[in-house]
Scaffold this motif. Structure first.
Motif: not given
Length: 216
Positions: A28-29, A34-37, A43-44, A67-68
């Protein structure tokens, strides 16, 4: 895997899968992408955040790692970056990262480091650990009485406070943001039950007289 550079992230994702990472790699960029897709993704198990030539101490990077790490509490965040400077490694870990991989290592080491983080371990480059040993052997004994109570970075800040240095000077010497120095000072004051900088310096001097203390 998070990387704003499309070619870099696609090449690395392909390399990780070819070297039997044992996980599906989703490139992901950004975390926003990631939140969108995420609804259509697996699952991560681990987040690999590729900084490239950027540093953890560059504007906004440390805050993004915090934050992440805070949002995905049960998912280890591993940093991939060009630099293996000890200060960068420590700052990444203080921000919540569970590993720091320099791009100087090969793909096999990168795979093992990611799997170690997924299993609950923490990977740091050997060169950074050896540089820490060098600092200790070279006679940098000033912070030793503090290492039982504080983290290494807190001990460095406490030692600077003992010497009467201003926040701006401490930030410059330790390659930190001034706001990060203030956070360390607040944590040091809590541990020492001190109400101001002068009291911190006084109590730190007492620690040198008493010797190493146990971790709180």
């Amino acid at each position: 895997m998070l990387d704003g550079r499309a070619l870099d992230r696609e090449c690395l994702a392909s390399a990780l899968e070819d070297h039997e990472l044992g996980m599906v790699v989703v490139a992901m960029g950004s975390i926003e992408e990631w939140r969108i897709r995420k609804g259509s993704a697996c699952p991560l198990s681990t987040i690999l955040f590729n900084l490239g030539g950027r540093k953890v101490t560059d504007h906004g990077i440390a805050e993004e790692i915090r934050h992440i790490s805070s949002e995905f509490k049960t998912v280890p965040v591993v940093i991939l970056a060009d630099t293996e400077d000890l200060a960068q490694v420590l700052t990444a870990l203080e921000c919540g990262a569970r590993g720091y991989i320099p791009t100087s290592v090969g793909i096999d080491v990168c795979v093992e480091a990611i799997n170690l983080a997924a299993a609950g371990g923490i990977f740091v480059p050997a060169s950074s650990v050896l540089s820490m040993r060098h600092l200790i052997k070279s006679g940098n004994c000033d912070a030793r009485p503090l290492t039982g109570m504080f983290t290494l970075r807190q001990a460095e800040v406490a030692q600077a406070l003992r010497r009467g240095k201003a926040n701006k000077i401490i930030a410059h010497e330790l390659n930190l943001r001034e706001s990060t120095v203030k956070v360390h000072i607040r944590n040091i004051m809590k541990k020492l039950k001190a109400t101001n900088r002068t009291e911190v310096a006084y109590k730190v001097n007492d620690l040198f007289a008493e010797g190493p203390l146990g971790q709180e």
